[in-house]
Design a protein around this motif. Structure first.
Motif, PDB file in Angstrom:
ATOM      1  N   ARG A 303       8.566 -77.677 -23.884  1.00 15.77           N
ATOM      2  CA  ARG A 303       8.477 -77.920 -25.322  1.00 15.77           C
ATOM      3  C   ARG A 303       9.748 -77.431 -26.012  1.00 15.77           C
ATOM      4  NH1 ARG A 303       3.518 -79.136 -27.478  1.00 15.77           N
ATOM      5  NH2 ARG A 303       1.843 -79.335 -25.927  1.00 15.77           N
ATOM      6  N   LEU A 306      10.885 -72.479 -29.989  1.00 11.83           N
ATOM      7  CA  LEU A 306      10.537 -71.979 -31.321  1.00 11.83           C
ATOM      8  C   LEU A 306      11.720 -71.198 -31.877  1.00 11.83           C
ATOM      9  CD1 LEU A 306       6.933 -70.720 -30.483  1.00 11.83           C
ATOM     10  CD2 LEU A 306       7.550 -72.831 -31.697  1.00 11.83           C
ATOM     11  N   PRO A 329      10.144 -77.623 -33.890  1.00  7.62           N
ATOM     12  CA  PRO A 329      10.090 -76.592 -32.849  1.00  7.62           C
ATOM     13  C   PRO A 329       8.690 -76.517 -32.248  1.00  7.62           C
ATOM     14  CG  PRO A 329      11.218 -75.746 -34.800  1.00  7.62           C
ATOM     15  CD  PRO A 329      10.632 -77.071 -35.181  1.00  7.62           C
ATOM     16  N   GLY A 330       8.630 -76.350 -30.926  1.00  2.86           N
ATOM     17  CA  GLY A 330       7.356 -76.181 -30.250  1.00  2.86           C
ATOM     18  C   GLY A 330       6.690 -77.457 -29.783  1.00  2.86           C
ATOM     19  N   GLU A 331       7.229 -78.622 -30.171  1.00  7.25           N
ATOM     20  CA  GLU A 331       6.545 -79.849 -29.763  1.00  7.25           C
ATOM     21  C   GLU A 331       7.097 -80.387 -28.443  1.00  7.25           C
ATOM     22  OE1 GLU A 331       6.796 -83.314 -32.260  1.00  7.25           O
ATOM     23  OE2 GLU A 331       8.887 -82.949 -32.796  1.00  7.25           O
TER      24      GLU A 331
END
Length: 465
Positions: A303, A306, A329-331
């Motif tokens: 991913r 972050l 962020p994070g996807e």
């Protein structure tokens, strides 16, 4: 005293060392394209100078050449002016010129090795940062500025500060679906785009020795994206077998003499590098970039990072990149729709890259909404594609082969990605606007590009292998 491979080649080409200054280095080969040469030729003309050793200089257009209808005049006036100017300059100064439709034409960093113009032990320069590609043959190769191009034309020498040396060793064997492109993107993720600044890198280790010549060329091509001055791989049987019989490679007795010398071109066992870096090949997976520099990459199953722990400046830059790319962020990127797929460039426009792409799309069909540009790095690659029947496999899957050139690597010709569209690209840079104003570029290997081309979304190529 033990020497690195870099030391051996550099020291053999020193003309003189300027006291408390740079080295005057002899250059074996100058490659010249249409973008960074016009001012150099003008400088020679203004000073009434000729090229000192014209037989060491090879010219060809690549950045501005269209990848269709090359037998017709170039429509874009700027591109036409640059290509025509190179042809005139080459004729005026008595230089070898492989123009459009010449069967020796192509991307200069593809043509040099495949024609045997690039040889182990050479010093090679060109007014293009990705000249580092040629280091894969066991040469010192680096990009230079236009004023330096003029310097080499006039004297066959260049003034250069000696870089530091770095060895990057990749232990073990690469896993399923992992290519040289993934290795390079992995290193950039770990080292960032400035991690090798000031160094000339030698790649070593089992994983590097196991690469084909095409894979090594890809690896060295991307050295500049870590900030390195250049990259190189010690020549071995893979190199020698690749070069044997090539058009400009030595023949007969000269081949045997050259081979004896080339076999000495390796770092001594106790040679000391200014920096040593090691990676484990087992840690490398198929990679993809998510941001706006080549160091913003990750394993395709990961991913996006972050922003926790980032400094204020770093976070601001990261947020700007995410806004441009339309990501968060994070996807995860898996399953994200894409619009364009580009196979080509001096990074991945060789026959091995087309074999890889064809192996994955065989028996499948291009996704209807995908625009795919498959661009050979040279006419020789285009001929190999047809000889091996790859064109039929690709055609049956809904793809067509374009004519050679830099194409969609950079927005200097007709092949531009429209604003806001996503492109899975095998090229070397994903800067804002690199493939066209507003284009969103995701760098990946030919296998990952092929997976996106047939599914229409970002896909782990291992699931289709």
């Amino acid at each position: 005293m033990a020497n690195t491979l870099f030391d051996k080649i550099w020291d053999a080409h020193v003309v003189q060392q300027v006291e408390e200054g740079p080295t005057q280095l002899y250059i074996d080969r100058l490659y010249c394209h249409e973008v960074t040469s016009p001012q150099a030729f003008s400088g020679l003309r203004a000073r009434g100078l000729k090229c000192f050793r014209p037989d060491k200089i090879y010219c060809m257009p690549d950045h501005n050449t269209p990848t269709h209808d090359q037998d017709k005049p170039i429509e874009d006036p700027v591109s036409k002016a640059q290509v025509d100017t190179l042809a005139r300059n080459a004729e005026e100064f008595g230089l070898t010129h492989f123009g459009m439709m010449n069967k020796k034409n192509g991307i200069i960093h593809v043509v040099g090795p495949e024609r045997g113009l690039t040889l182990p032990g050479m010093t090679i320069v060109c007014g293009d940062s990705h000249t580092s590609t040629h280091g894969a043959m066991g040469a010192i190769a680096f990009g230079i500025g236009t004023s330096e191009v003029e310097m080499v034309m006039a004297s066959q020498c260049i003034l250069q500060a000696r870089p530091k040396t770095m060895r990057i060793t990749i232990d073990g064997q690469l896993g399923k679906g992992v290519t040289a492109k993934d290795v390079a993107l992995y290193m950039m993720e770990k080292m960032t785009t400035s991690g090798a600044t000031g160094y000339f890198v030698e790649y070593a280790g089992e994983a590097v020795r196991g690469l084909t010549m095409e894979g090594r060329l890809t690896l060295c091509n991307l050295s500049i994206e870590m900030g390195a001055r250049g990259g190189m791989v010690a020549p071995d049987e893979v190199t020698f077998e690749y070069l044997k019989g090539r058009e400009y490679a030595p023949k007969g007795e000269e081949w045997e003499k050259a081979l004896a010398y080339w076999k000495t071109l390796r770092s001594d066992e106790d040679a000391v590098f200014d920096k040593e870096v090691r990676y484990d090949a087992a840690d490398i997976q198929p990679m993809i970039t998510y941001g706006t520099n080549p160091g913003m990459g990750m394993a395709i199953t990961d991913r996006i990072p972050l922003t926790d722990g980032m400094g204020e400046v770093e976070k601001a830059s990261f947020d700007k990149s995410m806004q441009y790319m339309g990501f968060r962020p994070g996807e995860s990127l898996l399953g994200k729709p894409v619009d364009y797929v580009f196979l080509g460039a001096c990074t991945n426009g060789r026959i091995e890259d087309f074999r890889a792409f064809a192996s994955l799309v065989k028996g499948r069909k291009k996704a209807d909404h995908i625009t795919a540009w498959l661009v050979p790095g040279s006419w020789m690659v285009e001929e190999q594609i047809r000889q091996e029947g790859l064109d039929r496999i690709l055609s049956e899957a809904g793809f067509e082969i374009r004519q050679p050139g830099c194409s969609a690597c950079l927005a200097m010709n007709d092949d531009k990605i429209p604003a806001g569209k996503y492109s899975v690209s095998t090229s070397n840079r994903n800067f804002e606007g690199r493939q066209g104003p507003g284009a969103r570029t995701l760098l990946a290997s030919p296998l990952t590009a092929a997976a996106a081309a047939v599914t229409g979304v970002i896909t782990d190529p291992r699931t289709l292998m």
